[in-house]
Write a protein that holds these residues in place. Structure first.
Motif, short mmCIF file in Angstrom:
data_model
loop_
_atom_site.label_atom_id
_atom_site.label_comp_id
_atom_site.label_asym_id
_atom_site.label_seq_id
_atom_site.Cartn_x
_atom_site.Cartn_y
_atom_site.Cartn_z
N GLN A 7 -24.13 -67.75 76.22
CA GLN A 7 -23.68 -66.79 75.21
C GLN A 7 -24.86 -65.98 74.65
O GLN A 7 -24.75 -64.77 74.45
N LEU A 8 -25.99 -66.65 74.43
CA LEU A 8 -27.18 -65.94 73.94
C LEU A 8 -27.67 -64.92 74.98
O LEU A 8 -28.01 -63.79 74.63
N PHE A 9 -27.69 -65.34 76.23
CA PHE A 9 -28.11 -64.44 77.31
C PHE A 9 -27.19 -63.22 77.37
O PHE A 9 -27.65 -62.07 77.45
N GLY A 10 -25.90 -63.44 77.31
CA GLY A 10 -24.93 -62.34 77.34
C GLY A 10 -25.09 -61.41 76.14
O GLY A 10 -25.07 -60.18 76.29
N ALA A 11 -25.25 -61.99 74.97
CA ALA A 11 -25.43 -61.17 73.76
C ALA A 11 -26.72 -60.36 73.83
O ALA A 11 -26.75 -59.18 73.44
N ALA A 12 -27.78 -60.96 74.35
CA ALA A 12 -29.05 -60.24 74.50
C ALA A 12 -28.89 -59.08 75.48
O ALA A 12 -29.38 -57.98 75.24
N ALA A 13 -28.19 -59.33 76.57
CA ALA A 13 -27.99 -58.28 77.57
C ALA A 13 -27.16 -57.13 77.00
O ALA A 13 -27.55 -55.96 77.11
N VAL A 14 -26.05 -57.44 76.38
CA VAL A 14 -25.18 -56.39 75.82
C VAL A 14 -25.92 -55.60 74.74
O VAL A 14 -25.86 -54.37 74.70
N THR A 15 -26.64 -56.30 73.89
CA THR A 15 -27.41 -55.62 72.84
C THR A 15 -28.50 -54.74 73.44
O THR A 15 -28.73 -53.62 72.99
N SER A 16 -29.14 -55.23 74.50
CA SER A 16 -30.18 -54.43 75.17
C SER A 16 -29.58 -53.19 75.81
O SER A 16 -30.18 -52.11 75.76
N PHE A 17 -28.40 -53.32 76.42
CA PHE A 17 -27.75 -52.16 77.01
C PHE A 17 -27.43 -51.12 75.93
O PHE A 17 -27.65 -49.92 76.12
N LYS A 18 -26.93 -51.60 74.80
CA LYS A 18 -26.61 -50.69 73.70
C LYS A 18 -27.89 -50.03 73.17
O LYS A 18 -27.93 -48.81 72.95
N ASN A 20 -30.65 -49.53 74.75
CA ASN A 20 -31.12 -48.58 75.76
C ASN A 20 -30.40 -47.24 75.59
O ASN A 20 -31.03 -46.18 75.59
N GLY A 21 -29.10 -47.28 75.44
CA GLY A 21 -28.33 -46.06 75.24
C GLY A 21 -28.73 -45.34 73.96
O GLY A 21 -28.86 -44.11 73.93
N GLU A 28 -33.73 -38.14 74.01
CA GLU A 28 -33.26 -36.84 74.50
C GLU A 28 -33.39 -35.78 73.41
O GLU A 28 -33.86 -34.67 73.66
N GLU A 29 -33.00 -36.13 72.20
CA GLU A 29 -33.12 -35.20 71.07
C GLU A 29 -34.58 -34.90 70.74
O GLU A 29 -34.93 -33.77 70.42
N LEU A 30 -35.43 -35.93 70.82
CA LEU A 30 -36.85 -35.74 70.52
C LEU A 30 -37.53 -34.88 71.58
O LEU A 30 -38.39 -34.06 71.27
N ALA A 31 -37.16 -35.08 72.84
CA ALA A 31 -37.82 -34.38 73.94
C ALA A 31 -37.35 -32.94 74.11
O ALA A 31 -38.12 -32.09 74.56
N LYS A 32 -36.12 -32.67 73.72
CA LYS A 32 -35.51 -31.36 73.97
C LYS A 32 -36.38 -30.18 73.50
O LYS A 32 -36.60 -29.25 74.27
N PRO A 33 -36.91 -30.19 72.28
CA PRO A 33 -37.71 -29.04 71.82
C PRO A 33 -38.98 -28.79 72.63
O PRO A 33 -39.49 -27.67 72.65
N SER A 34 -39.48 -29.81 73.31
CA SER A 34 -40.71 -29.63 74.08
C SER A 34 -40.43 -29.15 75.51
O SER A 34 -41.35 -28.90 76.28
N ILE A 36 -38.88 -30.86 77.94
CA ILE A 36 -38.90 -31.90 78.97
C ILE A 36 -37.71 -32.83 78.79
O ILE A 36 -37.09 -32.86 77.73
N THR A 37 -37.41 -33.57 79.83
CA THR A 37 -36.31 -34.53 79.78
C THR A 37 -36.86 -35.91 79.42
O THR A 37 -38.08 -36.13 79.45
N VAL A 38 -35.97 -36.82 79.13
CA VAL A 38 -36.38 -38.20 78.84
C VAL A 38 -37.07 -38.81 80.06
O VAL A 38 -38.09 -39.49 79.92
N ALA A 39 -36.53 -38.57 81.24
CA ALA A 39 -37.15 -39.12 82.46
C ALA A 39 -38.57 -38.58 82.63
O ALA A 39 -39.49 -39.33 82.99
N TRP A 40 -38.76 -37.30 82.36
CA TRP A 40 -40.10 -36.72 82.44
C TRP A 40 -41.01 -37.37 81.41
O TRP A 40 -42.16 -37.70 81.69
N TRP A 41 -40.50 -37.57 80.19
CA TRP A 41 -41.29 -38.17 79.10
C TRP A 41 -41.68 -39.60 79.46
O TRP A 41 -42.80 -40.03 79.20
#
Length: 153
Positions: A7-18, A20-21, A28-34, A36-41
């Protein structure tokens, strides 16, 4: 309520996915004015202090070598990075940030600092430091498990 390891592993994974998003949306918002994309950053951030081969950037960022190669090629075309000879490996060139790449990252700094300040105000500096330490520990543990699995295979 006591949670099981699973359960802890699952909760850690789901929280990490969230998380990450959430971080990707903010980035994306921070990079937009410069311009560049997030991937570039991500790639530029990995080589801010020292050039790395594509495989080293991929390991640092936890993404595939192929996706780093695609981004690095685009960044090179745009003049944000350059490929340099790698004394440690003849074929694996080093990806190095250029002054244009540094300028792009510097344009993000004011918004980045403001977001960091807002987040610290929300959770507290000591708590935020504890969270970062815990995430770093979790990432290192997952790296160790992956290394163990590779050693066994």
């Amino acid at each position: 309520m006591t949670r099981t390891a699973q359960q802890l592993f699952g909760a850690a994974a789901v929280t990490s996915f969230k998380l990450n998003g959430q971080f990707l949306a903010i980035a994306e918002e921070l990079a937009k004015p410069s311009g560049i994309t997030v991937a570039w950053w991500q790639v530029l951030g990995a080589i801010l202090h020292e050039p790395l081969p594509v495989a080293g950037i991929a390991r640092e960022m936890g993404i595939t070598r192929q996706s780093v190669q695609r981004v690095a090629d685009v960044l090179a075309d745009k003049g944000f990075v350059e490929y340099r000879p790698n004394p440690a490996h003849r074929r694996a060139k080093l990806v190095a940030i250029t002054e244009a790449g540094h300028d792009a990252v510097r344009r993000i700094d004011p918004q980045h600092a403001a977001m960091a300040k807002r987040l610290v105000a929300q959770v507290g500096k000591d708590e935020f430091a504890r969270i970062v330490d815990a995430l770093t520990t979790l990432s290192a543990a997952l790296d160790a498990l992956e290394d163990d699995a590779t050693d066994v295979a």
